[in-house]
Design a protein around this motif. Sequence first.
Motif, mmCIF file in Angstrom:
data_model
loop_
_atom_site.group_PDB
_atom_site.id
_atom_site.type_symbol
_atom_site.label_atom_id
_atom_site.label_comp_id
_atom_site.label_asym_id
_atom_site.label_seq_id
_atom_site.Cartn_x
_atom_site.Cartn_y
_atom_site.Cartn_z
ATOM 1 N N GLU A 146 0.843 -1.203 0.000
ATOM 2 C CA GLU A 146 0.000 0.000 0.000
ATOM 3 C C GLU A 146 0.879 1.253 0.000
ATOM 4 O O GLU A 146 0.625 2.210 -0.742
ATOM 5 C CB GLU A 146 -0.919 -0.021 1.220
ATOM 6 C CG GLU A 146 -1.914 1.117 1.257
ATOM 7 C CD GLU A 146 -2.863 1.034 2.447
ATOM 8 O OE1 GLU A 146 -3.702 1.938 2.565
ATOM 9 O OE2 GLU A 146 -2.770 0.081 3.266
ATOM 10 N N LEU A 147 1.921 1.240 0.811
ATOM 11 C CA LEU A 147 2.849 2.365 0.842
ATOM 12 C C LEU A 147 3.549 2.518 -0.507
ATOM 13 O O LEU A 147 3.699 3.632 -1.014
ATOM 14 C CB LEU A 147 3.878 2.177 1.957
ATOM 15 C CG LEU A 147 4.940 3.268 2.065
ATOM 16 C CD1 LEU A 147 4.309 4.623 2.367
ATOM 17 C CD2 LEU A 147 5.969 2.892 3.124
ATOM 18 N N ARG A 148 3.950 1.408 -1.105
ATOM 19 C CA ARG A 148 4.623 1.443 -2.408
ATOM 20 C C ARG A 148 3.746 2.131 -3.452
ATOM 21 O O ARG A 148 4.229 2.926 -4.256
ATOM 22 C CB ARG A 148 4.993 0.022 -2.855
ATOM 23 C CG ARG A 148 5.584 -0.081 -4.243
ATOM 24 C CD ARG A 148 6.870 0.637 -4.445
ATOM 25 N NE ARG A 148 7.974 -0.049 -3.824
ATOM 26 C CZ ARG A 148 9.228 0.388 -3.891
ATOM 27 N NH1 ARG A 148 9.531 1.481 -4.561
ATOM 28 N NH2 ARG A 148 10.179 -0.271 -3.286
ATOM 29 N N ALA A 149 2.449 1.847 -3.446
ATOM 30 C CA ALA A 149 1.545 2.467 -4.419
ATOM 31 C C ALA A 149 1.507 3.987 -4.252
ATOM 32 O O ALA A 149 1.522 4.731 -5.242
ATOM 33 C CB ALA A 149 0.146 1.866 -4.281
ATOM 34 N N VAL A 150 1.471 4.452 -3.021
ATOM 35 C CA VAL A 150 1.457 5.901 -2.760
ATOM 36 C C VAL A 150 2.779 6.525 -3.200
ATOM 37 O O VAL A 150 2.809 7.563 -3.860
ATOM 38 C CB VAL A 150 1.180 6.188 -1.260
ATOM 39 C CG1 VAL A 150 1.296 7.677 -0.959
ATOM 40 C CG2 VAL A 150 -0.195 5.673 -0.849
ATOM 41 N N VAL A 151 3.884 5.873 -2.840
ATOM 42 C CA VAL A 151 5.211 6.368 -3.198
ATOM 43 C C VAL A 151 5.387 6.388 -4.712
ATOM 44 O O VAL A 151 5.902 7.362 -5.274
ATOM 45 C CB VAL A 151 6.307 5.508 -2.526
ATOM 46 C CG1 VAL A 151 7.680 5.759 -3.140
ATOM 47 C CG2 VAL A 151 6.332 5.758 -1.024
ATOM 48 N N ASP A 152 4.951 5.331 -5.388
ATOM 49 C CA ASP A 152 5.087 5.277 -6.841
ATOM 50 C C ASP A 152 4.297 6.397 -7.523
ATOM 51 O O ASP A 152 4.779 6.992 -8.494
ATOM 52 C CB ASP A 152 4.655 3.914 -7.377
ATOM 53 C CG ASP A 152 5.694 2.832 -7.109
ATOM 54 O OD1 ASP A 152 6.828 3.158 -6.693
ATOM 55 O OD2 ASP A 152 5.365 1.641 -7.305
ATOM 56 N N ALA A 153 3.111 6.696 -7.033
ATOM 57 C CA ALA A 153 2.319 7.790 -7.612
ATOM 58 C C ALA A 153 3.057 9.117 -7.472
ATOM 59 O O ALA A 153 3.144 9.895 -8.428
ATOM 60 C CB ALA A 153 0.942 7.854 -6.954
ATOM 61 N N CYS A 154 3.589 9.380 -6.299
ATOM 62 C CA CYS A 154 4.353 10.619 -6.098
ATOM 63 C C CYS A 154 5.635 10.598 -6.924
ATOM 64 O O CYS A 154 6.025 11.633 -7.479
ATOM 65 C CB CYS A 154 4.684 10.804 -4.617
ATOM 66 S SG CYS A 154 3.267 11.312 -3.620
#
Length: 168
Positions: free
Chosen positions: A53-61
Amino acid sequence: MAWALVAGAAVAHARPPEALACAVMNAPHGLDARVADVIVSQDPERGRPVLDELRAVVDACGRDQFLDDKQRDAYFDYTLGRMGRDVLDARLGEQGIAAGLIDDALDIGPGKANNPAEKVTQGDLNRVSAALRDAGHDPAKVTPDGWRLVTAWISATANMFEALRRMD
Protein backbone atom coordinates in the motif's frame (compact mmCIF):
# COMPACT_ATOMS: atom_id res chain seq x y z
CA MET A 1 15.11 -4.23 3.45
CA ALA A 2 16.39 -0.96 4.75
CA TRP A 3 14.15 0.62 7.34
CA ALA A 4 14.53 4.26 6.46
CA LEU A 5 13.12 6.84 8.75
CA VAL A 6 12.61 10.59 8.68
CA ALA A 7 14.13 13.22 10.72
CA GLY A 8 13.12 16.38 9.04
CA ALA A 9 13.92 19.14 6.66
CA ALA A 10 17.05 20.22 8.55
CA VAL A 11 19.04 17.86 6.32
CA ALA A 12 20.55 19.35 3.20
CA HIS A 13 19.18 17.64 0.12
CA ALA A 14 18.37 18.57 -3.44
CA ARG A 15 14.65 17.89 -3.26
CA PRO A 16 12.41 20.50 -1.68
CA PRO A 17 10.60 19.48 1.52
CA GLU A 18 7.22 19.59 -0.24
CA ALA A 19 8.37 17.00 -2.77
CA LEU A 20 9.66 14.75 0.01
CA ALA A 21 6.36 15.12 1.88
CA CYS A 22 4.19 14.10 -1.10
CA ALA A 23 3.71 10.45 -0.10
CA VAL A 24 3.20 11.28 3.57
CA MET A 25 0.57 13.88 2.72
CA ASN A 26 -1.20 11.62 0.21
CA ALA A 27 -1.20 8.44 2.30
CA PRO A 28 -4.53 7.12 3.53
CA HIS A 29 -5.40 7.81 7.15
CA GLY A 30 -3.80 5.28 9.48
CA LEU A 31 -1.15 4.05 7.07
CA ASP A 32 1.55 5.69 9.20
CA ALA A 33 0.57 3.61 12.27
CA ARG A 34 0.50 0.42 10.21
CA VAL A 35 3.92 1.28 8.77
CA ALA A 36 5.28 1.79 12.29
CA ASP A 37 3.86 -1.61 13.27
CA VAL A 38 5.76 -3.25 10.40
CA ILE A 39 8.99 -1.51 11.40
CA VAL A 40 8.62 -2.59 15.03
CA SER A 41 7.79 -6.17 14.01
CA GLN A 42 10.92 -6.38 11.83
CA ASP A 43 8.93 -8.78 9.66
CA PRO A 44 8.52 -7.26 6.17
CA GLU A 45 6.92 -10.43 4.80
CA ARG A 46 4.12 -10.34 7.36
CA GLY A 47 3.78 -6.61 6.69
CA ARG A 48 3.74 -7.05 2.91
CA PRO A 49 0.16 -5.70 2.42
CA VAL A 50 1.07 -2.50 4.29
CA LEU A 51 4.33 -2.14 2.38
CA ASP A 52 2.51 -2.71 -0.92
CA GLU A 53 0.00 0.00 0.00
CA LEU A 54 2.85 2.36 0.84
CA ARG A 55 4.62 1.44 -2.41
CA ALA A 56 1.54 2.47 -4.42
CA VAL A 57 1.46 5.90 -2.76
CA VAL A 58 5.21 6.37 -3.20
CA ASP A 59 5.09 5.28 -6.84
CA ALA A 60 2.32 7.79 -7.61
CA CYS A 61 4.35 10.62 -6.10
CA GLY A 62 7.50 9.33 -7.78
CA ARG A 63 5.83 9.46 -11.18
CA ASP A 64 4.67 13.04 -10.50
CA GLN A 65 8.25 13.96 -9.57
CA PHE A 66 9.81 12.09 -12.52
CA LEU A 67 11.88 9.82 -10.28
CA ASP A 68 13.64 6.91 -11.92
CA ASP A 69 13.40 3.41 -10.42
CA LYS A 70 16.51 3.82 -8.25
CA GLN A 71 15.32 7.16 -6.89
CA ARG A 72 11.85 5.75 -6.29
CA ASP A 73 13.29 2.88 -4.24
CA ALA A 74 15.21 5.39 -2.12
CA TYR A 75 12.06 7.53 -1.81
CA PHE A 76 10.16 4.46 -0.60
CA ASP A 77 12.77 3.88 2.13
CA TYR A 78 12.69 7.56 3.05
CA THR A 79 8.89 7.61 3.28
CA LEU A 80 8.79 4.36 5.23
CA GLY A 81 11.13 5.92 7.73
CA ARG A 82 9.44 9.26 7.87
CA MET A 83 5.99 7.83 8.43
CA GLY A 84 7.21 5.34 10.96
CA ARG A 85 9.35 7.86 12.78
CA ASP A 86 6.42 10.18 13.46
CA VAL A 87 4.46 7.35 15.07
CA LEU A 88 7.47 5.83 16.84
CA ASP A 89 8.29 9.20 18.42
CA ALA A 90 4.88 9.29 20.10
CA ARG A 91 5.08 5.64 21.16
CA LEU A 92 8.53 6.16 22.68
CA GLY A 93 7.16 9.16 24.56
CA GLU A 94 4.41 6.97 26.01
CA GLN A 95 7.19 4.71 27.33
CA GLY A 96 8.95 7.70 28.88
CA ILE A 97 11.81 7.59 26.37
CA ALA A 98 12.78 10.74 24.50
CA ALA A 99 13.69 10.02 20.89
CA GLY A 100 16.28 12.81 21.05
CA LEU A 101 18.10 10.90 23.78
CA ILE A 102 18.51 7.96 21.39
CA ASP A 103 19.60 10.26 18.57
CA ASP A 104 22.22 11.91 20.77
CA ALA A 105 23.53 8.62 22.19
CA LEU A 106 24.08 7.16 18.71
CA ASP A 107 24.80 10.33 16.71
CA ILE A 108 21.75 9.79 14.51
CA GLY A 109 19.05 12.23 13.52
CA PRO A 110 19.02 15.68 11.93
CA GLY A 111 22.49 17.17 11.60
CA LYS A 112 24.27 14.09 12.98
CA ALA A 113 26.68 11.48 11.52
CA ASN A 114 23.89 9.03 10.58
CA ASN A 115 26.06 6.08 9.73
CA PRO A 116 23.98 3.48 7.91
CA ALA A 117 22.81 0.72 10.23
CA GLU A 118 22.67 -2.78 8.84
CA LYS A 119 21.35 -3.94 12.18
CA VAL A 120 21.08 -2.67 15.72
CA THR A 121 23.94 -4.00 17.84
CA GLN A 122 24.23 -4.71 21.54
CA GLY A 123 26.73 -1.84 21.63
CA ASP A 124 24.02 0.51 20.33
CA LEU A 125 21.64 -0.65 23.04
CA ASN A 126 24.37 -0.28 25.67
CA ARG A 127 24.94 3.35 24.61
CA VAL A 128 21.19 4.02 24.83
CA SER A 129 21.12 2.36 28.27
CA ALA A 130 23.97 4.60 29.44
CA ALA A 131 22.19 7.68 28.07
CA LEU A 132 18.99 6.68 29.85
CA ARG A 133 20.92 6.21 33.09
CA ASP A 134 22.64 9.59 32.64
CA ALA A 135 19.22 11.18 32.13
CA GLY A 136 17.99 9.69 35.39
CA HIS A 137 15.98 6.80 33.94
CA ASP A 138 16.59 3.22 35.00
CA PRO A 139 17.14 1.21 31.78
CA ALA A 140 16.07 -1.94 33.64
CA LYS A 141 12.58 -0.45 33.88
CA VAL A 142 12.22 -0.15 30.10
CA THR A 143 9.71 -2.78 29.02
CA PRO A 144 10.39 -5.27 26.21
CA ASP A 145 7.98 -3.21 24.08
CA GLY A 146 10.01 -0.12 24.90
CA TRP A 147 13.23 -1.79 23.74
CA ARG A 148 11.50 -2.92 20.52
CA LEU A 149 10.55 0.72 19.91
CA VAL A 150 14.13 1.83 20.62
CA THR A 151 15.45 -0.76 18.17
CA ALA A 152 12.95 0.30 15.50
CA TRP A 153 13.84 3.96 16.01
CA ILE A 154 17.59 3.30 15.70
CA SER A 155 17.49 1.30 12.49
CA ALA A 156 14.78 3.43 10.90
CA THR A 157 16.46 6.75 11.63
CA ALA A 158 19.92 5.77 10.43
CA ASN A 159 18.58 4.13 7.30
CA MET A 160 16.26 7.05 6.53
CA PHE A 161 19.26 9.32 6.15
CA GLU A 162 20.93 6.78 3.90
CA ALA A 163 17.82 6.88 1.69
CA LEU A 164 18.11 10.66 1.47
CA ARG A 165 21.71 10.29 0.29
CA ARG A 166 20.63 7.73 -2.32
CA MET A 167 17.73 9.78 -3.62
CA ASP A 168 19.71 12.29 -5.66
